[in-house]
Structures are given as C-alpha cells and as structure tokens.
Design a protein around this motif. Sequence first.
Motif, PDB file in Angstrom:
ATOM      1  N   GLU A   1      -3.489   1.031  -2.979  1.00  0.00           N
ATOM      2  CA  GLU A   1      -2.970  -0.380  -3.803  1.00  0.00           C
ATOM      3  C   GLU A   1      -1.863   0.847  -5.246  1.00  0.00           C
TER       4      GLU A   1
ATOM      5  N   ARG B   1      -5.774  11.414   3.153  1.00  0.00           N
ATOM      6  CA  ARG B   1      -5.365  11.002   2.525  1.00  0.00           C
ATOM      7  C   ARG B   1      -5.700   9.180   2.897  1.00  0.00           C
ATOM      8  N   GLU B   2      -4.917   8.744   2.453  1.00  0.00           N
ATOM      9  CA  GLU B   2      -5.364   7.126   1.844  1.00  0.00           C
ATOM     10  C   GLU B   2      -4.722   6.432   2.054  1.00  0.00           C
ATOM     11  N   ASP B   3      -4.000   5.084   2.493  1.00  0.00           N
ATOM     12  CA  ASP B   3      -3.371   4.405   1.958  1.00  0.00           C
ATOM     13  C   ASP B   3      -3.590   3.346   0.409  1.00  0.00           C
TER      14      ASP B   3
ATOM     15  N   VAL C   1      -1.997   7.029  -7.589  1.00  0.00           N
ATOM     16  CA  VAL C   1      -1.081   7.365  -6.496  1.00  0.00           C
ATOM     17  C   VAL C   1      -0.120   8.115  -7.799  1.00  0.00           C
TER      18      VAL C   1
ATOM     19  N   ASP D   1      -0.832  12.244  -6.496  1.00  0.00           N
ATOM     20  CA  ASP D   1      -0.228  11.783  -5.007  1.00  0.00           C
ATOM     21  C   ASP D   1      -0.074  13.747  -5.059  1.00  0.00           C
TER      22      ASP D   1
ATOM     23  N   MET E   1       0.541  -1.000  -0.244  1.00  0.00           N
ATOM     24  CA  MET E   1       0.115  -0.164  -0.114  1.00  0.00           C
ATOM     25  C   MET E   1       0.995   1.304   0.148  1.00  0.00           C
ATOM     26  N   THR E   2       0.574   2.581  -0.677  1.00  0.00           N
ATOM     27  CA  THR E   2       1.388   3.702  -0.801  1.00  0.00           C
ATOM     28  C   THR E   2       0.098   4.790  -0.502  1.00  0.00           C
ATOM     29  N   ALA E   3       0.824   5.525   0.630  1.00  0.00           N
ATOM     30  CA  ALA E   3       0.364   7.070   0.938  1.00  0.00           C
ATOM     31  C   ALA E   3      -0.435   7.729  -0.184  1.00  0.00           C
TER      32      ALA E   3
ATOM     33  N   GLU F   1      -2.089  11.905  -0.504  1.00  0.00           N
ATOM     34  CA  GLU F   1      -3.039  12.899   0.158  1.00  0.00           C
ATOM     35  C   GLU F   1      -3.164  13.501  -1.553  1.00  0.00           C
TER      36      GLU F   1
ATOM     37  N   THR G   1     -13.071   4.668  -3.220  1.00  0.00           N
ATOM     38  CA  THR G   1     -12.948   4.812  -2.011  1.00  0.00           C
ATOM     39  C   THR G   1     -12.757   5.707  -1.348  1.00  0.00           C
TER      40      THR G   1
END
Lengths: 153, 126
Positions: A18, A14-16, A65, A68, A1-3, A5, A30
């Motif tokens: 795939e 802010r989510e984690d 991602v 971000d 998982m990748t953080a 924002e 999400t």
Amino acid sequence: MTALEVTVNGRTHREDVEPRLLLSDFLRHTLGLTGTHVGCEHGVCGACTIRLDGAAVRSCLLLAVQADGCTIETVEGLAANGELHPLQAAFREHHALQCGFCTSGILMAAANLLEQDGTPTRDEIVDMLSGHLCRCTGYEPIVDAIAQVAGTS
Amino acid sequence: MRVLDYVSVHDAGRLLNPLIVEGQVRGGFAHGVGAALFERIVYDEDGNLLTGTFMDYLCPTAADVPSLRMEHLETPSPFTALGAKGLGEGTTMSAPVAIANAVADALGVDALELPLTPARVWELLA
C-alpha cells in the motif's frame, strides 16, 4: 498497491505494498524483521532507526515506497557469522540495555556514527544519543559502550 | 539550571549482580531528574491532555542527565535467603526531593512545585 524493491541486510525483496504503508511497518510486518522497534511513531524516540543507503534514518517517518531501490540495514544485519557486532558486545559488557526497546535504534545510529567518524568524542556520542529516548539505563552505560568501541573511552 | 554533582548511596543488602544494581540506580536517577526538571502532564480547562506526545512531554535525553556518583552499603538482610533487599529504580524517589531541596536552599524558599521548569524558577526569583 505499488511495486517495491529493496535490499535489506544484503537480501533483495520485491513486494507489492500500500502506498500509505510506513517503512517501519513494512520491515516489521511484511518482512517480519521485528528487531526494528516502533515507539512514538512521530520521529522523536529514535527506536525505529535504521540505515538507509548509509544514513541513519527514522523508519517511522518514511513510507515504504520511498525506499524503492534503496539499500537498508537493520539491527538483524549487525551480527555476522554468529558473532556479535563489537557494539553489541560492548552493550552487553557495559549493561547498556535493560528492557531493550530503544537498543536496536541506538545500535544502528551508533554504527552509523562510527562509520562516519571512527573516533567520536564523548560529547559527540552524547550529541548523537540525544536523538534517542531511553527510560531504563540513564544513558551513561550506553555512552561508555560506544566510547569503548570508538577507542575514545 | 544544571545539576553540578549528585551522589547516590543505597543499602540494598548483598548485591547479587552489581551491574544490575548500578543500572537500576542510574535509570532511576534519570527518571528522578525528569520528574524534577522536565516531565509535566498538562490538561486544558476542558480536560484535554496537552502533553500527549513526546513533542510536548519532555523526557530527559543523554545530554540532560547529569553524571552520577554512586556508592553502596551492603548490610545483608536477615529476612532473605541470600541477604538481598530490593533496589528497583531506587533513586527515582530521592532525586526529585534532593534537587528540589537544593533549589529551595539556593533561593531561600520553602515551597516549590515540580517540575522546576525555567518559567517556575523565574517566578521563584521574582
């Protein structure tokens, strides 16, 4: 998982996630913002169009991602204070939607066009619209609605 | 190939909501133009679908749908309470026929196959 924002319609999330998650699925599943529609999932139909840092992009062609740190606007952010956005009001007036599947993507692309060029000609509107598939309206009422808001009808 | 002019006239009885009626006619027209000029399902000889995505199966876009002139006749139906008849996507059926007939007339041929892709029109001219 990748953080991750992102700021969506003025609210920071802010989510984690795939790394393989598409931005369109991130918005819909999400964040629960199902106004962004998913049609072809390969960047042709335009239904998933959103604004990312002030550019109209296809959210099915981006990974979540990749967004971000970005600012995103979706169709849910168009209406303000319970009032329809002028484009939404014009779409209703001109019957520029029937099933509505393509509408949210077209609204975001049109909002982007009007912000970049306040007075697009009818040909420029058609050119922008040619990146979106609509199966119900025959397009003309959509062009009429956008041209009315642009003041070029 | 370009559609220079197209006139559509329907009798849908009493028009209960003209905006919806015109929306159906315009949308049906776009479908008909697609059927006449673009949309084609192709299989290879093993039965694999070759046109399974919008990259291969052409749908008409805003730049492809010609402008449309529209007229209405209103003969109220004696069989319904409000005099309305149906008009679901009315022009879907007539547009391919009208466009095919225009091409047949222009080229002096009496049999052609839809969609009228550039390759097919080229063959008709040969």
